[in-house]
Write an enzyme that holds these catalytic residues in place. Structure first.
Site: not given
Length: 387
Positions: A109, A198
């Protein structure tokens, strides 16, 4: 402002970040022509909506061949996906993204966002890629690494990049590629006025390549006027009709799920108003800030906007007059209420500039308006009124 995954990936590609080859389709008829541009034998079919959690809702499919791709696309196009971010009403799929499948070895991530508290750019990295980052934060906060970078022309230096990616445990070749991705994200934040980027997941393939497998980007609404290339990516189908209408009148409006509509001037006062409604046992139906210098026409538009929500059982107006004069607010409310034949309880609390004149306008309107002496009194009265 949000954009779709395929649009975010085009921006990533423009700034040199690696993404999978893919095409967007707006109708099933486009698939055969556009799929010829891809080289893979397996594909990933992705519904394009402004919400996370698509995979769990059936909006992401691994496809083994072309014939399956067409049949799966027909089922997905037009489908209403309900995820934890869409609400119970869900979102209808009106475009699909088809990309070459990747052999995934590891998932990470990575995100980059504006940290308003420190006026820095925050990079968040985690080894728990492909999962809801909120869940990771709640259950395994030690697996989330945050590094804050000062604003500077050249972006993060080598030591700062090393801190951001240290948790990934990459080899030297992968580190070079990761550094390029970090710099690309920083550059997009600065040059495109993004507020959030993101990448979830950022993957390492079995060929040891780094690829941004999914991408989400948000942009600062206040800077859109100088970013026409970003504004052109806006998809009105993904936005609430009431919020679109609000933007036409320069109103800060966000629809919520409660029963008490709120009209307030000033974001801080609006938050306090919503909090005190909850304190008295009810839920706000919206956040609505009419701003510091609204005209009576703007106030009337805001009033109609609140009442367009069928869940609204009562309205609380809380105005502290500074630049915004209470008499202007009162006249806008009266005009709008008479035009649409107000049928729900209305509580008004006025303070500040011309509040006496405003109260006189409300009193002479012959409308059933309850006056409140302070915010506590206002919240109590509107909650009692809708009961």
């Amino acid at each position: 402002m949000n954009i779709h995954e395929h649009q975010a990936k085009e921006i990533l590609k423009e700034f040199g970040a690696p993404v999978s080859n893919g095409v967007v389709v707006f109708s099933i008829d486009e698939i055969k022509e556009k799929i010829s541009k891809l080289n893979g034998k397996e594909f990933v079919l992705k519904a394009q909506i402004h919400a996370g959690g698509r995979g769990k809702a059936g909006g992401v499919k691994l496809i083994k061949n072309i014939s399956d791709l067409e049949s799966e696309a027909k089922q997905m196009m037009g489908k209403v996906l309900i995820t934890h971010q869409t609400g119970p009403e869900g979102k209808q799929v009106k475009r699909l993204y088809i990309e070459e499948a990747s052999d995934i070895l590891k998932e990470f991530y990575l995100s980059c966002l504006i940290d308003r508290e420190t006026s820095k750019i925050a990079f968040i990295s985690s080894t728990e890629g492909g999962m809801d980052i909120e869940k990771v934060a709640a259950e395994n906060p030690e697996k989330i690494i945050t590094n804050k970078i000062d604003l500077k022309k050249d972006g993060p230096n080598d030591s700062e990049i090393e801190k951001i990616i240290s948790t990934f445990q990459l080899n030297n070749n992968q580190k070079k590629k990761a550094a390029k991705i970090i710099k690309s994200l920083f550059e997009i934040i600065i040059k495109k006025d993004a507020s959030l980027i993101e990448i979830n997941p950022l993957i390492v393939t079995k060929k040891n390549e780094l690829i941004c497998l999914d991408a989400k980007m948000n942009f600062d609404d206040n800077a859109i006027f100088r970013r026409p290339e970003i504004l052109s990516l806006r998809d009105l189908n993904e936005e609430d009709p009431a919020e679109i209408e609000a933007s036409k009148h320069d109103l800060a409006y966000i629809k919520l799920n409660g029963s008490i509509g709120c009209m307030v001037n000033g974001a801080g006062l609006a938050m306090a108003t919503m909090d005190i409604i909850k304190l008295y046992g009810k839920e706000p139906a919206n956040f609505l800030d009419v701003g510091g210098g609204a005209s009576k026409e703007k106030v009337a538009a805001a009033f109609k906007l609140i009442l367009s929500d069928k869940n609204v059982k009562g309205i609380l107006i809380n105005i502290f007059g500074g630049i915004m004069r209470c008499d202007v607010l009162a006249q806008g409310v009266v005009d709008a209420a008479k035009e649409i034949n107000l049928s729900v309880p209305l509580v008004v609390r006025l303070a500040g500039t011309n509040f006496k004149e405003g109260k006189q306008i409300l009193d002479k309107s012959n409308l059933k308006i309850l006056s409140a002496s302070d915010l506590n009194d206002a919240a109590k009265k509107i909650v009692e009124a809708i009961k």
